[in-house]
Write an enzyme that holds these catalytic residues in place. Structure first.
Site, PDB file in Angstrom:
ATOM      1  CD  GLU A 220      -3.170  -1.177   1.965  1.00 44.56           C
ATOM      2  OE1 GLU A 220      -3.241  -0.345   2.883  1.00 44.56           O
ATOM      3  OE2 GLU A 220      -4.076  -1.992   1.721  1.00 44.56           O
ATOM      4  CD  GLU A 353      -3.587  -6.190   2.671  1.00 43.45           C
ATOM      5  OE1 GLU A 353      -4.508  -5.572   3.248  1.00 43.45           O
ATOM      6  OE2 GLU A 353      -2.381  -5.883   2.780  1.00 43.45           O
TER       7      GLU A 353
HETATM    8  O1  AHR Z   1      -5.120  -6.375   6.611  1.00 42.14           O
HETATM    9  C1  AHR Z   1      -5.030  -5.277   7.464  1.00 42.14           C
HETATM   10  C2  AHR Z   1      -4.388  -4.066   6.798  1.00 42.14           C
HETATM   11  O2  AHR Z   1      -5.200  -3.631   5.751  1.00 42.14           O
HETATM   12  C3  AHR Z   1      -3.050  -4.310   6.138  1.00 42.14           C
HETATM   13  O3  AHR Z   1      -1.998  -4.236   7.024  1.00 42.14           O
HETATM   14  C4  AHR Z   1      -2.986  -3.200   5.143  1.00 42.14           C
HETATM   15  O4  AHR Z   1      -2.190  -3.527   4.035  1.00 42.14           O
HETATM   16  C5  AHR Z   1      -4.425  -2.947   4.780  1.00 42.14           C
HETATM   17  O5  AHR Z   1      -4.752  -1.623   4.808  1.00 42.14           O
END
Ligand code: AHR
Length: 554
Positions: A220, A353
């Site tokens: 991110e 994610e």
């Molecule tokens: O999964 C939790 C958080 O969500 C992670 O650390 C981040 O990459 C995302 O914003």
């Protein structure tokens, strides 16, 4: 055949109209709803990478400490410190890849803190110590706040080896220099005895290279990974990856891609990266997409706006599924933008994610930051999402649900000596049959689900799914999102004949049903053999369910 069945259905409905009260009529209509699934074996999409069935382990709340790692001296049964029950259950669902050490944690992590004798490793303040998601009823402190570094690269690599997963490391781009990235690769992959860091690895217990192929270049990077502009991140990507040592196979380098529909991040990165000749060295482009509905879409406050994991109404249920189903258009949209600079699509998508993200309050235990319960609704969401990845097997090379245990949409809850599987786990178990198989085009025709969104009519696909073929074995997975309508579907296979079939169904009488330490088997799949009707598979998909059909082809 079809006419005759249609006639029988109409006749039954007609008879019911004459004799049955309204409730019975409604029930009968529900049972006879029309749907059709056509599997086009001659239209292959691509091989379903086992890595699509990937996971995510971040040093966050109860994921690593207590979840995966209990330590060698623990009373909890463990394999070299790793929770044995979790290792065994995870191995069973064949995890394609596991991403580690974060998430946001990754861009604050110094890999050197996690090597050498465990008792000498430094304790550090965790990235998550200050998170606004800690509530008054939760317990801060311990490993969740002060990272003990007991679990480092070697422990993670062993976890991957025991579970059969490929390790996917995320390197720190925000707060470590590029040289450290090269050194971490060297520590992991340099041949035994070749360099000092290979000697260090041997002293840490692993003489042979860990062979880590997948490397994320930050996380991110538009946010917690450095607040970069897309162009600046493209330059950093080049600086961090140009001239990286690789030992044997080329490293699969994954860029920190967009959140959900941020097409500009993709466009601007790819444009700059193409100019700088970066794309040739890239393997994957990360996409993060969480499903959270802010109380039915009415507020956008990051923490307060999310809904409860277990207390939700029909609108909130359908909205979470709608948000998950957006993965399909997001994949298509980012893929299209990537193609502007990478027309041959050398770079694939890595959805590293994804999952549902709810408000705090249903944590399985008080240290589990971002822990949340996991209901039958989440199982439908998981099935729907995995089916999307399967349907885009030529574009999606990896996907990692967030996160493995005790956090967000997890497969497990684990605390001290207590352990349980969530409904999402069962979906991964059922869907594992797709791994490595050829995804084939499948057409679903079913009445749409109608619901109300912000007092306006909204719809969701009535049935959705994916199919794959491996030799004579055909796997079809289907979700029925409807809360009250079962769907009977005729399944037609173009290009082969079904010889036998069986169905494994995950459903519950209430979509809020879930498993917990005290009631770990409330939601479990059931398997039954199916009768074929004249070469056709006909199956009734219960409301709010995920189903796998295993069809043996003639
Ligand atoms: O999964 C939790 C958080 O969500 C992670 O650390 C981040 O990459 C995302 O914003």
């Amino acid at each position: 055949m079809q006419d005759r069945r249609q006639f029988l259905k109409s006749a039954a409905l007609g008879a019911a109209c004459l004799a049955a009260p309204e409730a019975a009529l409604k029930r009968l209509k529900a049972q006879t709803a029309e749907a059709r699934i056509e599997i086009l074996l001659e239209e292959p999409i691509g091989r379903i990478a086992p890595e699509i069935y990937g996971h995510f382990v971040e040093h966050l709340g109860g994921v690593v400490y207590d979840g995966v790692w209990v330590g060698e001296k623990s009373k909890v049964p463990n394999t070299g410190g790793l929770r044995t029950e979790l290792v065994e259950a995870l191995r069973k669902v064949r995890p394609g890849a596991i991403r580690w050490p974060g998430g946001c944690f990754a861009d604050q992590y110094d890999w050197k803190d996690g090597i050498g004798p465990r008792e000498k490793r430094p304790r550090r303040t965790s990235f998550w110590a200050q998170a606004q998601e800690w509530t008054k009823t939760m317990h801060r402190g311990g490993a969740q706040t002060y990272e003990p570094n007991e679990f480092g690269a070697i422990e993670f690599a062993r976890f991957c080896k025991l579970t059969g997963a490929q390790p996917y490391f995320a390197a720190n781009v925000r707060s470590l220099p590029a040289l450290e990235f090269a050194r971490w690769v060297e520590y992991c992959n340099a041949p035994a005895g070749s360099v000092s860091l290979a000697e260090q690895r041997a002293a840490d217990g692993e003489r042979d290279p860990l062979n880590v192929r997948y490397w994320g270049v930050g996380n991110e990077s538009w946010g917690c990974g450095g607040n970069f502009l897309a162009e600046d991140y493209a330059s950093e990507f080049r600086r961090y990856t140009a001239w990286l040592p690789s030992y044997g196979d080329r490293l699969a380098l994954i860029g920190s891609g967009p959140s959900s529909d941020n097409l500009e991040w993709t466009r601007r990165f790819f444009k700059k990266a193409a100019e700088g000749g970066v794309l040739g060295g890239m393997w994957g482009w990360g996409l993060h997409h969480y499903s959270w509905n802010a109380s039915g879409g009415r507020t956008s406050d990051w923490v307060k706006g999310k809904r409860d994991a277990l207390r939700f109404d029909a609108e909130q249920y359908y909205e979470i599924l709608r948000e998950a189903s957006q993965l399909e258009s997001l994949i298509d949209a980012h893929w299209g933008v990537m193609g502007e600079c990478d027309p041959k699509h050398a770079v694939k998508l890595v959805v590293d994610e994804w999952g549902a993200w709810y408000a705090g309050g249903s944590e399985p235990f008080p240290e589990a930051l971002l822990g949340q319960q996991n209901s039958m609704a989440d199982a439908v969401l998981a099935g729907l999402s995995l089916d999307i990845f399967n349907r885009h097997a030529e574009k999606v090379a990896m996907a990692n649900i967030a996160q493995l245990v005790n956090c967000l949409q997890s497969l497990f809850f684990a605390h001290e000596d207590r352990f349980c599987l969530t409904p999402t786990y069962h979906v991964f178990d059922m869907y594992a049959a797709h791994q490595g198989a050829q995804s084939v085009r499948t057409v679903f025709t079913a009445p749409a689900v109608r619901y109300t969104r912000n007092e306006k009519p909204a719809t969701l696909a009535g049935l959705a799914g994916s199919a794959s073929r491996s030799g004579k074995q055909l796997t079809l997975t289907v979700t029925n999102p409807s809360l009250d309508q079962a769907r009977e579907a005729e399944i037609a296979i173009r290009g082969a004949t079904a010889q036998s079939a069986r169905a494994t169904t995950l459903a519950a009488s209430d979509v809020h049903a879930h498993n917990s330490f005290d009631a770990p088997r409330e939601v479990e799949p059931k398997t039954e053999a199916l009768n074929l009707r004249g070469g056709l598979v006909v199956h009734r998909f219960p409301p709010a369910s995920a189903t796998k059909l295993e069809i043996a082809l003639g």
